[in-house]
Design a protein around this motif. Structure first.
Motif, PDB file in Angstrom:
ATOM      1  N   HIS A  10       0.813  -1.217   0.000  1.00  5.05           N
ATOM      2  CA  HIS A  10       0.000   0.000   0.000  1.00  5.05           C
ATOM      3  C   HIS A  10       0.849   1.271   0.000  1.00  5.05           C
ATOM      4  CE1 HIS A  10      -3.194  -2.856   1.150  1.00  5.05           C
ATOM      5  NE2 HIS A  10      -4.003  -1.958   0.630  1.00  5.05           N
ATOM      6  N   MET A  11       2.155   1.127  -0.222  1.00  6.53           N
ATOM      7  CA  MET A  11       3.017   2.305  -0.310  1.00  6.53           C
ATOM      8  C   MET A  11       3.023   2.859  -1.729  1.00  6.53           C
ATOM      9  SD  MET A  11       6.329   1.553   2.126  1.00  6.53           S
ATOM     10  CE  MET A  11       6.882   3.259   1.991  1.00  6.53           C
ATOM     11  N   GLU A  12       3.109   4.178  -1.831  1.00 10.22           N
ATOM     12  CA  GLU A  12       3.249   4.856  -3.107  1.00 10.22           C
ATOM     13  C   GLU A  12       4.538   5.671  -3.089  1.00 10.22           C
ATOM     14  OE1 GLU A  12      -0.225   7.046  -4.182  1.00 10.22           O
ATOM     15  OE2 GLU A  12      -1.598   5.358  -3.806  1.00 10.22           O
ATOM     16  N   ASN A  13       4.938   6.187  -4.238  1.00  8.25           N
ATOM     17  CA  ASN A  13       6.179   6.958  -4.330  1.00  8.25           C
ATOM     18  C   ASN A  13       6.175   8.113  -3.328  1.00  8.25           C
ATOM     19  OD1 ASN A  13       7.196   5.367  -6.390  1.00  8.25           O
ATOM     20  ND2 ASN A  13       6.379   6.674  -8.014  1.00  8.25           N
ATOM     21  N   GLY A  14       7.260   8.197  -2.565  1.00  3.42           N
ATOM     22  CA  GLY A  14       7.380   9.271  -1.592  1.00  3.42           C
ATOM     23  C   GLY A  14       6.760   8.976  -0.248  1.00  3.42           C
ATOM     24  N   ASP A  15       6.127   7.814  -0.102  1.00  2.00           N
ATOM     25  CA  ASP A  15       5.487   7.462   1.157  1.00  2.00           C
ATOM     26  C   ASP A  15       6.509   7.064   2.217  1.00  2.00           C
ATOM     27  OD1 ASP A  15       2.968   7.944   0.260  1.00  2.00           O
ATOM     28  OD2 ASP A  15       2.289   5.860   0.255  1.00  2.00           O
ATOM     29  N   THR A  16       6.068   7.151   3.463  1.00  2.00           N
ATOM     30  CA  THR A  16       6.799   6.605   4.597  1.00  2.00           C
ATOM     31  C   THR A  16       5.927   5.571   5.285  1.00  2.00           C
ATOM     32  OG1 THR A  16       8.043   8.647   4.999  1.00  2.00           O
ATOM     33  CG2 THR A  16       7.836   7.123   6.848  1.00  2.00           C
ATOM     34  N   LEU A  17       6.498   4.406   5.540  1.00  3.65           N
ATOM     35  CA  LEU A  17       5.790   3.378   6.306  1.00  3.65           C
ATOM     36  C   LEU A  17       6.074   3.642   7.778  1.00  3.65           C
ATOM     37  CD1 LEU A  17       5.889  -0.484   5.621  1.00  3.65           C
ATOM     38  CD2 LEU A  17       5.441   0.523   7.846  1.00  3.65           C
ATOM     39  N   THR A  18       5.031   3.899   8.546  1.00  4.95           N
ATOM     40  CA  THR A  18       5.182   4.199   9.967  1.00  4.95           C
ATOM     41  C   THR A  18       4.891   2.952  10.790  1.00  4.95           C
ATOM     42  OG1 THR A  18       4.528   6.512   9.646  1.00  4.95           O
ATOM     43  CG2 THR A  18       4.384   5.625  11.879  1.00  4.95           C
ATOM     44  N   VAL A  19       5.848   2.559  11.612  1.00  5.57           N
ATOM     45  CA  VAL A  19       5.666   1.465  12.568  1.00  5.57           C
ATOM     46  C   VAL A  19       5.424   2.085  13.939  1.00  5.57           C
ATOM     47  CG1 VAL A  19       6.721  -0.531  13.692  1.00  5.57           C
ATOM     48  CG2 VAL A  19       7.106  -0.120  11.251  1.00  5.57           C
ATOM     49  N   TRP A  20       4.276   1.787  14.540  1.00  9.06           N
ATOM     50  CA  TRP A  20       3.880   2.358  15.827  1.00  9.06           C
ATOM     51  C   TRP A  20       3.967   1.302  16.912  1.00  9.06           C
ATOM     52  CZ3 TRP A  20       0.729   1.275  19.801  1.00  9.06           C
ATOM     53  CH2 TRP A  20       0.288   2.308  20.642  1.00  9.06           C
ATOM     54  N   THR A  21       4.618   1.624  18.017  1.00  8.61           N
ATOM     55  CA  THR A  21       4.539   0.822  19.239  1.00  8.61           C
ATOM     56  C   THR A  21       4.298   1.774  20.397  1.00  8.61           C
ATOM     57  OG1 THR A  21       6.927   0.913  19.664  1.00  8.61           O
ATOM     58  CG2 THR A  21       6.113  -0.947  18.348  1.00  8.61           C
ATOM     59  N   TYR A  22       3.814   1.252  21.506  1.00  6.75           N
ATOM     60  CA  TYR A  22       3.490   2.142  22.627  1.00  6.75           C
ATOM     61  C   TYR A  22       4.738   2.807  23.181  1.00  6.75           C
ATOM     62  CZ  TYR A  22       1.748   3.979  26.986  1.00  6.75           C
ATOM     63  OH  TYR A  22       1.432   4.829  28.014  1.00  6.75           O
ATOM     64  N   GLN A  23       5.827   2.044  23.343  1.00  6.53           N
ATOM     65  CA  GLN A  23       7.075   2.631  23.784  1.00  6.53           C
ATOM     66  C   GLN A  23       8.224   2.077  22.957  1.00  6.53           C
ATOM     67  OE1 GLN A  23       7.233   1.843  27.952  1.00  6.53           O
ATOM     68  NE2 GLN A  23       7.508  -0.365  27.731  1.00  6.53           N
TER      69      GLN A  23
END
Length: 240
Positions: free
Chosen positions: A30-43
């Motif tokens: 689901h990434m497109e050119n210029g995108d950033t994949l964000t990985v979220w964790t609580y800490q």
């Protein structure tokens, strides 16, 4: 005019090797050119609990790690991989990064903590999907009409703990309760998240329902017309 329906792709992944690998692949697709994949964790330290996610963040310049404890802000557009989150975490993510989310995948750690959101959103299931064979939660059609109306009329930048938003939400919930209509706080919280409610408002909605079901009557100024519940019933029946 304030409708913020969540219209990006969503997925739920099991917390095992198959589920985590599938979640990473799904986000990359689901990434497109210029995108950033964000990985979220609580800490920050949570990332060390999952080697595939730790490698993903360390080895790719277009992958960013953010933490809920640090605010959970996402920068730019792209998919978000939300690891080991609950519904309140999803609300915070929508509040601080909702406009940039291209796709959202949640890696689960507690099925019950996320079930109302899964029931409302119907995400793609990745990895072991046995926990979601029966994820539906009961929510009365009249209640759906009520929260749809709240979603359209409230200002989602405001808290529902004060002012017009509180009056509107609480008077609606009390009217539904007084009419004998069953309120399911968790199901309503999941529905609210699926339709763009953010921050603490979804959990506050569930809190009001819990209080009302327990016999409490939160203070508010009534802003509803006398026949409002009858109006909702007609809409739910398709007669209005």
């Amino acid at each position: 005019m304030f409708d913020r329906h969540v219209d990006y792709p969503t997925a739920i992944a099991s917390y095992d090797d198959e589920g985590v690998d599938a979640a990473i692949d799904w986000c990359c697709q689901h990434m497109e050119n210029g995108d950033t994949l964000t990985v979220w964790t609580y800490q920050k330290s949570n990332l060390r609990n999952c080697a595939p996610l730790e490698r993903l963040v360390a080895q790719h310049s277009d992958v960013e790690h953010v933490t809920g404890r640090g605010g959970g802000f996402t920068r730019g557009k792209g998919p978000v991989l939300l690891a080991w989150a609950d519904m309140e975490d999803i609300g915070k993510l929508i509040q601080y990064g909702g406009h940039g989310i291209r796709a959202l995948c949640v890696i689960t750690w507690n099925d019950e903590a996320i079930r109302p959101w899964v029931s409302a959103v119907r995400p793609a299931v990745l990895g072991d999907g046995s926990a979601w064979d029966d994820s539906a939660l009961d929510i009365d059609p009249v209640v759906v009409q009520a929260v749809e109306s709240l979603t359209r009329t409230m200002n989602h930048n405001n808290t529902i703990s004060a002012g017009f938003e509180k009056d509107n939400v609480v008077s609606t919930l009390l009217a539904l309760h007084d009419a004998g209509i069953r309120l399911n706080g968790e199901a309503m919280q999941g529905w609210a998240l699926a339709h763009g409610w953010s921050g603490k408002n979804p959990v506050r909605l569930a809190g009001y329902v819990q209080d009302i079901n327990a016999g409490k009557r939160p203070r508010c100024r009534s802003v509803l017309r006398a026949d409002y519940i009858d109006h909702l019933r007609r809409r739910a029946a398709g007669d209005d």
